[in-house]
Write a protein that holds these residues in place. Structure first.
Motif, PDB file in Angstrom:
ATOM      1  N   GLU A 152      14.484  45.353 -61.381  1.00 42.70           N
ATOM      2  CA  GLU A 152      14.812  44.470 -60.302  1.00 42.70           C
ATOM      3  C   GLU A 152      15.295  44.809 -59.096  1.00 42.70           C
ATOM      4  O   GLU A 152      15.850  44.255 -58.165  1.00 42.70           O
ATOM      5  CB  GLU A 152      15.719  43.295 -60.828  1.00 42.70           C
ATOM      6  N   TYR A 153      15.415  46.474 -59.018  1.00 44.33           N
ATOM      7  CA  TYR A 153      15.958  46.925 -57.800  1.00 44.33           C
ATOM      8  C   TYR A 153      15.062  46.624 -56.460  1.00 44.33           C
ATOM      9  O   TYR A 153      13.857  46.884 -56.278  1.00 44.33           O
ATOM     10  CB  TYR A 153      15.631  48.710 -57.981  1.00 44.33           C
ATOM     11  N   LYS A 154      15.787  46.174 -55.524  1.00 39.50           N
ATOM     12  CA  LYS A 154      15.244  45.877 -54.055  1.00 39.50           C
ATOM     13  C   LYS A 154      15.852  46.607 -53.308  1.00 39.50           C
ATOM     14  O   LYS A 154      17.048  46.814 -53.199  1.00 39.50           O
ATOM     15  CB  LYS A 154      15.195  44.423 -53.966  1.00 39.50           C
ATOM     16  N   LYS A 155      15.186  46.807 -52.180  1.00 41.45           N
ATOM     17  CA  LYS A 155      15.729  47.385 -50.905  1.00 41.45           C
ATOM     18  C   LYS A 155      14.629  47.241 -49.817  1.00 41.45           C
ATOM     19  O   LYS A 155      13.752  46.696 -49.866  1.00 41.45           O
ATOM     20  CB  LYS A 155      15.779  48.845 -51.157  1.00 41.45           C
ATOM     21  N   LYS A 156      15.289  47.345 -48.506  1.00 39.28           N
ATOM     22  CA  LYS A 156      14.516  47.082 -47.143  1.00 39.28           C
ATOM     23  C   LYS A 156      13.532  48.351 -47.294  1.00 39.28           C
ATOM     24  O   LYS A 156      13.735  49.642 -47.184  1.00 39.28           O
ATOM     25  CB  LYS A 156      15.285  47.258 -46.078  1.00 39.28           C
ATOM     26  N   VAL A 157      12.106  47.928 -47.151  1.00 41.77           N
ATOM     27  CA  VAL A 157      11.072  48.627 -46.699  1.00 41.77           C
ATOM     28  C   VAL A 157      10.331  48.358 -45.558  1.00 41.77           C
ATOM     29  O   VAL A 157       9.947  47.108 -45.405  1.00 41.77           O
ATOM     30  CB  VAL A 157      10.015  48.902 -48.031  1.00 41.77           C
ATOM     31  N   ASP A 158      10.425  48.958 -44.432  1.00 43.07           N
ATOM     32  CA  ASP A 158       9.639  48.752 -43.294  1.00 43.07           C
ATOM     33  C   ASP A 158      10.543  47.336 -42.728  1.00 43.07           C
ATOM     34  O   ASP A 158       9.708  46.604 -42.194  1.00 43.07           O
ATOM     35  CB  ASP A 158       8.316  48.513 -43.321  1.00 43.07           C
ATOM     36  N   GLY A 159      11.590  47.048 -42.945  1.00 49.50           N
ATOM     37  CA  GLY A 159      12.626  46.075 -42.206  1.00 49.50           C
ATOM     38  C   GLY A 159      12.327  44.608 -43.292  1.00 49.50           C
ATOM     39  O   GLY A 159      12.906  43.620 -42.899  1.00 49.50           O
ATOM     40  N   LYS A 160      11.766  45.090 -44.300  1.00 47.60           N
ATOM     41  CA  LYS A 160      11.566  43.635 -45.530  1.00 47.60           C
ATOM     42  C   LYS A 160      11.957  44.211 -46.537  1.00 47.60           C
ATOM     43  O   LYS A 160      11.576  45.371 -47.365  1.00 47.60           O
ATOM     44  CB  LYS A 160       9.906  43.312 -45.431  1.00 47.60           C
ATOM     45  N   ARG A 161      12.724  43.146 -47.331  1.00 50.33           N
ATOM     46  CA  ARG A 161      13.385  43.512 -48.694  1.00 50.33           C
ATOM     47  C   ARG A 161      12.170  43.365 -49.541  1.00 50.33           C
ATOM     48  O   ARG A 161      11.637  42.173 -49.854  1.00 50.33           O
ATOM     49  CB  ARG A 161      14.523  42.635 -48.804  1.00 50.33           C
ATOM     50  N   THR A 162      12.077  44.329 -50.345  1.00 47.63           N
ATOM     51  CA  THR A 162      11.149  44.873 -51.226  1.00 47.63           C
ATOM     52  C   THR A 162      11.391  45.064 -52.599  1.00 47.63           C
ATOM     53  O   THR A 162      12.421  45.797 -52.786  1.00 47.63           O
ATOM     54  CB  THR A 162       9.886  45.582 -50.745  1.00 47.63           C
TER      55      THR A 162
END
Length: 672
Positions: A152-162
């Motif tokens: 479930e790890y999420k982080k911002k990629v290109d300004g979008k939380r992915t």
């Protein structure tokens, strides 16, 4: 007319319905009556005839239906009973949960949503005499993963939380842990709720990991023991087990109750992914730190002795070696070098020698033990330093021929000369001036046959057989250090007694122990034993100065500016693996300044190949280590007017056999 008419009409009165019904029923067959549905006769306005009883039905051939099926009231009563039973069970369970078992149930519920983390106690620090750190503990973290939550790890990629899942977590952790993502990814993948990902992580590194916010990644507190001096003092300080930081050897094991402290624990609520709830309540039981220990060891002297020993062991291709530096007036140990050794910071790189050989290695001391024989003879009044002696090249004792340290014809020496030249036959003649039991008692006063009071793990007591078990040859060989086993600590302590006016003090290496409040409690002093008188000790000390003279066996031990007293040793080495003697034990033990003794230094090499005489392989190392130690301890040189006493060692000619006190081989050899 009317009357007549009414009379005629009376007979025509209708027959009652009841009677008609009976007659009609009697005329019909029973089967047809059973099959015909019954119906109520209609009531008339003019009359209400009495109902006749219903005809009895004949037994039917069809099975009867259950009575309750068609009875709503019975059905309701059954449902009510069942409902009451179910509700009673719920009520009983509720009563049990909230009444009788309320505490246990609440505790179980709390346990499911909380996590308990052990708080390791800070292990006490070990210092040398000058507060140099020899062993210390540092806070560390063990990083643990719940594999089911990492996806479930999420982080911002290109300004979008992915959602980047395991792949993204592995890449981010790899940069911090210094490992490849391909190595970490299998450890993050799976269904395990608990798996150790990394150990001994610094708090700073853990804060970087925690800042990533990866679900299922959390840490447990731990500690790591480090040894800043590495191999220098490893064999004395010891080590802890890297797996669980428990004591493994040396002082770490001996002083474990003082050093380890008491662990604490922290209990806090967690989310489903294993992360700690920030605003939830927690329960913390603080750990109690262990107490610090200050040793008598001087790390600078220890470093110098350890390096000098390692170099000499390698140069002589010896099996092993030890150097002991001890203070004369207190018996405090200043250095305890042992080689081969190990690195306590990386136990896997050691040579397998994790003990301090000064305590554990047992050997026959050889000529260094001759000073005890001479001291016993002097104390008993059987000899003096100038007692004349005729020293043969060999003596026959028991069924063996015992040779002197070197081949020679009869030599004419004094007792001082016999000791200076390390004569085996001279020691035999001196030993035979007293009964074996008397000699044994002196050897035990000097500490042979028993452990020191240090309590160091793995220490050996050596071997000193009772005098009544000595056979013919053993009674002779014990006088010059064969047939008895000692440790480096024991023989060093013998010289400490001679240098300390005959008072032997048990060695110590712990100076102070922390009181847990910022102060220090002094450690107990060593036990004192009067081995011989001050007069005897001083006489022996003067004789030992002759050993480092030109006429002695160790002129290489002489130190410019200081008077030195000491004794060489070269003994056959018993090898238990070979089941017999193999190689030599070379040694030199001495003290300085001889006029005001401050330090004792012993150098012992086991099975040296390139040279094996104590005067050539051990004495030079003694000189180097003693010189450094004297300078480090700021011991002033011997005053120029304090010259060494003249010691008579040789006789000008063969003495007459009737010379008073003459020791020589006669037809009857010695006492009792």
């Amino acid at each position: 007319m009317s009357k007549a008419t009414s009379k005629k009409a009376a007979p025509k009165k209708a027959v009652p319905k009841k009677a008609t019904a009976k007659k009609s029923t009697a005329q019909k067959p029973a089967k047809k009556i059973a099959a015909r549905p019954t119906s109520r006769p209609r009531a008339t306005k003019t009359s209400t005839p009495r109902r006749s009883p219903a005809p009895r039905r004949p037994a039917s051939t069809r099975p009867a239906a259950p009575a309750a099926v068609g009875n709503p009231r019975a059905r309701m009563r059954g449902l009510m009973v069942v409902s009451l039973i179910v509700l009673s069970l719920f009520a009983a369970q509720l009563l049990r949960i909230q009444g009788f078992d309320s505490e246990a149930v609440a505790a179980d519920a709390l346990r499911q949503r909380t996590q308990t983390e052990a708080i390791p106690a800070h292990r006490g620090t070990i210092y040398d005499a000058n507060d140099t750190v020899l062993a210390q503990s540092q806070e560390r973290r063990t990083v643990v993963v719940d594999q089911t939550a990492v996806t479930e790890y999420k982080k911002k990629v290109d300004g979008k939380r992915t959602t980047v899942g395991v792949d993204g977590a592995a890449k981010d952790l790899a940069q911090i842990l210094g490992e490849s993502a391909s190595t970490l990814e299998p450890q993050l993948t799976g269904t395990q709720r608990y798996r150790v990902l990394a150990k001994n992580i610094s708090p700073l590194t853990w804060r970087r990991i925690s800042a990533l916010g990866i679900p299922g990644i959390y840490s447990e507190r731990s500690s790591q023991r480090t040894y800043p001096q590495s191999t220098t003092v490893a064999s004395l300080v010891g080590f802890v087990q890297p797996q669980d930081q428990t004591a493994g050897g040396g002082l770490e094991l001996q002083l474990d109750d003082v050093l380890k402290g008491t662990p604490g624990q922290a209990t806090y609520e967690i989310a489903q992914d294993g992360s700690r709830l920030p605003n939830a309540s927690d329960d913390v039981s603080s750990a109690t730190s262990g107490r610090d220990v200050r040793l008598t060891i001087d790390n600078d002297v220890q470093w110098y002795a350890q390096n000098a020993l390692a170099e000499q062991v390698k140069q002589t291709e010896a099996l092993s070696g030890t150097i002991v530096v001890q203070r004369v007036d207190t018996a405090e140990l200043v250095a305890l070098a042992s080689y081969p050794t190990f690195d306590p910071n990386n136990l896997g790189d050691g040579d397998g020698v994790y003990s301090n050989l000064a305590f554990s290695d047992v050997f026959e001391p050889g000529s260094t033990s001759k000073i005890m024989t001479v001291a016993a003879g002097l104390e008993e009044g059987n000899i003096t330093p100038n007692t004349p002696m005729i020293l043969p090249g060999s003596l026959r004792r028991g069924n063996e021929t015992l040779k002197d340290s070197h081949p020679h014809p009869d030599e004419y020496r004094t007792v001082s000369g016999a000791l200076a030249e390390s004569s085996n036959t001279g020691a035999i003649l001196i030993g035979e001036t007293m009964k074996p039991k008397t000699l044994e008692s002196y050897l035990r006063k000097f500490g042979l046959g028993s452990k020191s009071t240090t309590g160091f793990p793995g220490e050996s007591a050596g071997l000193l057989p009772p005098a009544d078990t000595w056979n013919g040859s053993q009674r002779a060989t014990i006088t010059y250090g064969q047939g008895v086993s000692t440790t480096a600590i024991q023989v060093t302590n013998v010289f400490q007694a001679i240098a300390n006016d005959g008072v032997r003090i048990s060695p110590t290496f712990v100076k102070e122990v922390g009181d847990g409040k910022g102060g220090w409690d002094p450690a107990p002093a060593g036990k004192r034993t009067q081995a011989v008188s001050k007069k005897t000790a001083n006489q022996v000390s003067h004789m030992l100065e002759g050993v480092v003279s030109k006429e002695g066996t160790a002129p290489q031990a002489k130190i410019d500016g200081y008077r030195v007293a000491g004794k060489t040793g070269t003994a056959d080495r018993y090898d238990p693996k070979a089941g017999g003697y193999s190689g030599k034990t070379a040694s030199f033990i001495g003290f300085a300044p001889a006029d005001d003794p401050q330090l004792v230094v012993s150098v012992i090499l086991q099975r040296p190949v390139k040279g094996y005489y104590g005067g050539t392989v051990a004495a030079p190392v003694f000189k180097d280590v003693m010189t450094y130690a004297l300078q480090k301890e700021k011991v002033p040189p011997t005053p120029q007017d304090a010259k060494a006493p003249k010691v008579k060692t040789k006789l000008p000619q063969r003495p007459d056999e009737d010379t008073p006190g003459l020791l020589m081989e006669r037809s009857s050899t010695g006492a009792g």
